[in-house]
Design a protein around this motif. Structure first.
Motif, PDB file in Angstrom:
ATOM      1  N   GLY A 198      -7.961 -47.062 -30.981  1.00 55.07           N
ATOM      2  CA  GLY A 198      -6.979 -46.438 -30.120  1.00 55.07           C
ATOM      3  C   GLY A 198      -5.617 -46.396 -30.774  1.00 55.07           C
ATOM      4  O   GLY A 198      -5.458 -46.739 -31.956  1.00 55.07           O
ATOM      5  N   ALA A 199      -4.621 -45.971 -30.019  1.00 53.47           N
ATOM      6  CA  ALA A 199      -3.257 -45.902 -30.530  1.00 53.47           C
ATOM      7  C   ALA A 199      -2.825 -47.260 -31.046  1.00 53.47           C
ATOM      8  O   ALA A 199      -3.041 -48.289 -30.394  1.00 53.47           O
ATOM      9  CB  ALA A 199      -2.321 -45.422 -29.425  1.00 53.47           C
ATOM     10  N   ASN A 200      -2.248 -47.284 -32.222  1.00 56.11           N
ATOM     11  CA  ASN A 200      -1.773 -48.502 -32.897  1.00 56.11           C
ATOM     12  C   ASN A 200      -2.901 -49.386 -33.426  1.00 56.11           C
ATOM     13  O   ASN A 200      -2.630 -50.414 -34.048  1.00 56.11           O
ATOM     14  CB  ASN A 200      -0.865 -49.335 -31.982  1.00 56.11           C
ATOM     15  CG  ASN A 200       0.343 -48.568 -31.501  1.00 56.11           C
ATOM     16  OD1 ASN A 200       0.966 -47.834 -32.257  1.00 56.11           O
ATOM     17  ND2 ASN A 200       0.671 -48.724 -30.219  1.00 56.11           N
ATOM     18  N   LEU A 201      -4.146 -49.009 -33.184  1.00 52.99           N
ATOM     19  CA  LEU A 201      -5.281 -49.779 -33.692  1.00 52.99           C
ATOM     20  C   LEU A 201      -6.084 -48.993 -34.721  1.00 52.99           C
ATOM     21  O   LEU A 201      -6.757 -49.576 -35.562  1.00 52.99           O
ATOM     22  CB  LEU A 201      -6.202 -50.207 -32.543  1.00 52.99           C
ATOM     23  CG  LEU A 201      -5.626 -51.222 -31.556  1.00 52.99           C
ATOM     24  CD1 LEU A 201      -6.580 -51.409 -30.385  1.00 52.99           C
ATOM     25  CD2 LEU A 201      -5.356 -52.544 -32.249  1.00 52.99           C
ATOM     26  N   GLY A 202      -6.040 -47.671 -34.629  1.00 51.70           N
ATOM     27  CA  GLY A 202      -6.758 -46.840 -35.571  1.00 51.70           C
ATOM     28  C   GLY A 202      -8.156 -46.483 -35.113  1.00 51.70           C
ATOM     29  O   GLY A 202      -8.516 -46.649 -33.945  1.00 51.70           O
ATOM     30  N   LYS A 203      -8.969 -46.028 -36.064  1.00 53.77           N
ATOM     31  CA  LYS A 203     -10.285 -45.499 -35.767  1.00 53.77           C
ATOM     32  C   LYS A 203     -11.378 -46.556 -35.939  1.00 53.77           C
ATOM     33  O   LYS A 203     -11.167 -47.592 -36.561  1.00 53.77           O
ATOM     34  CB  LYS A 203     -10.583 -44.306 -36.676  1.00 53.77           C
ATOM     35  CG  LYS A 203      -9.640 -43.126 -36.478  1.00 53.77           C
ATOM     36  CD  LYS A 203     -10.054 -41.949 -37.341  1.00 53.77           C
ATOM     37  CE  LYS A 203      -9.170 -40.743 -37.080  1.00 53.77           C
ATOM     38  NZ  LYS A 203      -9.607 -39.538 -37.845  1.00 53.77           N
ATOM     39  N   CYS A 204     -12.541 -46.249 -35.415  1.00 50.12           N
ATOM     40  CA  CYS A 204     -13.696 -47.135 -35.543  1.00 50.12           C
ATOM     41  C   CYS A 204     -14.261 -47.080 -36.957  1.00 50.12           C
ATOM     42  O   CYS A 204     -14.169 -46.059 -37.645  1.00 50.12           O
ATOM     43  CB  CYS A 204     -14.789 -46.716 -34.561  1.00 50.12           C
ATOM     44  SG  CYS A 204     -14.381 -47.003 -32.830  1.00 50.12           S
ATOM     45  N   PRO A 205     -14.908 -48.157 -37.413  1.00 52.04           N
ATOM     46  CA  PRO A 205     -15.544 -48.148 -38.736  1.00 52.04           C
ATOM     47  C   PRO A 205     -16.826 -47.341 -38.714  1.00 52.04           C
ATOM     48  O   PRO A 205     -17.386 -47.045 -37.648  1.00 52.04           O
ATOM     49  CB  PRO A 205     -15.825 -49.627 -38.988  1.00 52.04           C
ATOM     50  CG  PRO A 205     -16.018 -50.203 -37.618  1.00 52.04           C
ATOM     51  CD  PRO A 205     -15.044 -49.463 -36.739  1.00 52.04           C
ATOM     52  N   GLU A 206     -17.323 -47.007 -39.870  1.00 54.90           N
ATOM     53  CA  GLU A 206     -18.544 -46.215 -39.980  1.00 54.90           C
ATOM     54  C   GLU A 206     -19.748 -46.919 -39.371  1.00 54.90           C
ATOM     55  O   GLU A 206     -20.650 -46.279 -38.829  1.00 54.90           O
ATOM     56  CB  GLU A 206     -18.816 -45.899 -41.452  1.00 54.90           C
ATOM     57  CG  GLU A 206     -19.956 -44.932 -41.685  1.00 54.90           C
ATOM     58  CD  GLU A 206     -20.112 -44.548 -43.143  1.00 54.90           C
ATOM     59  OE1 GLU A 206     -21.072 -43.831 -43.463  1.00 54.90           O
ATOM     60  OE2 GLU A 206     -19.267 -44.972 -43.971  1.00 54.90           O
ATOM     61  N   SER A 207     -19.754 -48.239 -39.420  1.00 56.06           N
ATOM     62  CA  SER A 207     -20.888 -48.994 -38.882  1.00 56.06           C
ATOM     63  C   SER A 207     -20.943 -48.958 -37.356  1.00 56.06           C
ATOM     64  O   SER A 207     -22.006 -49.129 -36.762  1.00 56.06           O
ATOM     65  CB  SER A 207     -20.823 -50.454 -39.353  1.00 56.06           C
ATOM     66  OG  SER A 207     -19.613 -51.060 -38.900  1.00 56.06           O
TER      67      SER A 207
END
Length: 437
Positions: free
Chosen positions: A28-37
């Motif tokens: 989310g905002a300020n946390l970024g995106k999920c990893p590929e796994s």
């Protein structure tokens, strides 16, 4: 009057009893995106696969836009609920909107008249149902009776994966007022609310209606216009765009505990105080709070002129900006092979054994409200069933909750623990898990 077999309900309610835990956000905002796994960012900010990649999957903060599965396209239909044959538990649904019209979390039931009951037994987090198909502009009507009581919140909302939102909400101590609201991409602007005077929402059937076009939103009660919002009035000079709900959305019906004692005081006050789990009229008879829904009618409107069309079966995004111009209509599949699949690996099959996969998160919860409900602790519960689990994946096959519940003790929560604010906030409320007995 609602008449049900109480023994059967109490048995189901035992499975839905909530254990309250703080859930740590991954994306989310300020946390970024999920990893590929764990590529898919759920609607309340946790990463996973399987059902995380279906309805509510956030394209902005998933690993790729394509991590989220395409959304089933709008279908005009009158939905009734006798027998609940078109309602899937969240542990069954893999994206086949031809088989199911709704996904449920909690304990939906039928009244003796065949109406839908959204129920909330003592110290549970209630029930929410979300449509499997999305609406991209249309007319949506729900004929229903709300619940009642301090802290008890009923809701009928539209929610997009980009967190555009259109709301009807009712506070159980204010049964002559219908609250309306809207949000753009989950931005918690609390100046968007408006009330409509209504009579006896618990005792009387009313038809609540959202008429949503690319130029306006009209909220109606029993055919009478209570409020209209023009897109032209939502222009944001700073961002140079319209802060107007404009992306494909699911219909959500819910009953949830705004007055839960562990909620933030602002939420409790907004909801009319703490819930009485013992001595209120409905807790005495029939033994739970409930919303009654007679039917939901969806009438789809044509997509905006200039829409990119590559087919006719599903919606997806061409850009993470998440605006109307970024919506594509195509023929991408909406159905996963198993709960170990994702939008970029639709055919991933369930393993023959769950060994070594206990930490994989595959089935998130749904949420009863949206962006404006206030700061609150996040409850998790034990809901669902292990029926129809063939070839669906670890969570369904084992009947165990594999959703990460985060911090469960009294220690200080990490900086990215959920601080829920607002009506999308119950977006961030996870009604998670099934516990095998």
């Amino acid at each position: 009057m609602v008449q049900l077999l109480k023994a059967a309900f109490v048995g189901a309610a035992v499975l839905a009893t909530a254990a309250y835990a703080q859930i740590t956000m991954d994306c989310g905002a300020n946390l970024g995106k999920c990893p590929e796994s764990k590529p898919c960012c759920s609607q309340y900010g946790q990463c996973g696969i399987g059902a995380f990649c279906l309805g509510g999957c956030d394209p902005k903060f998933s690993n790729q836009l394509e991590s989220c599965v395409a959304a089933p396209i709008c279908q005009s239909k009158k939905h009734t609920f006798d027998g609940l044959t078109r309602v899937a538990d969240k542990t069954k649904y893999l994206g086949d909107a031809s088989r199911y019209d709704w996904v449920a979390d909690g304990n939906p039931m039928n009244s003796d008249d065949g109406d839908l009951l959204l129920t909330m037994a003592a110290k549970t987090v209630g029930t929410v149902m979300a449509s499997t198909r999305y609406v991209w502009y249309g007319n949506i009507k729900a004929t229903m009776k709300t619940s009642r009581g301090a802290g008890v919140v009923s809701a009928f909302i539209m929610m997009s994966d980009m967190k555009d939102e259109i709301d009807f909400e009712w506070i159980g101590v204010d049964l002559d007022v219908t609250q309306t609201n809207y949000y753009f991409q989950g931005i918690p602007d609390y100046t968007h609310g408006g009330n409509i005077s209504t009579s006896a929402t618990f005792d009387e059937w009313h038809t609540y209606e959202v008429d949503w076009t690319e130029d306006s939103i009209t909220w109606k009660v029993d055919g009478e216009t209570g409020r209209t919002l023009k897109k032209s009035d939502t222009y944001n000079a700073t961002s140079k765009q319209y802060d107007f709900p404009q992306t494909p959305s699911r219909v959500q019906l819910s009953l949830w505990p705004g007055g839960l004692a562990t909620n933030d005081i602002g939420t409790i006050n907004w909801a009319g105080g703490e819930i009485d789990w013992t001595n209120s009229a409905d807790m005495k008879d029939p033994g739970y709070y409930y919303v009654q829904v007679k039917d939901v009618v969806v009438s789809c409107y044509d997509p905006p002129s200039g829409t990119t069309k590559k087919g006719s079966k599903s919606y997806y995004y061409s850009d993470a900006a998440g605006l109307q111009k970024n919506v594509v209509i195509g023929d991408k599949s909406t159905v996963l092979k198993s709960f170990l699949a994702s939008g970029t690996d639709m055919d991933a099959a369930a393993p023959s054994s769950s060994a070594g996969l206990e930490g994989i998160e595959t089935v998130p919860g749904l949420a009863g409200a949206g962006t404006g409900a206030g700061n609150r602790a996040t409850p998790s519960g034990t809901t669902g069933t292990t029926e129809d689990t063939e070839d669906q994946g670890v969570a369904a096959a084992t009947g165990k909750n594999v959703f990460s519940q985060g911090n469960t003790n009294d220690a200080a929560a990490p900086a990215n623990a959920l601080a829920l604010r607002g009506s999308m906030v119950a977006l961030l409320v996870a009604l998670v898990g099934i516990v095998a007995l």
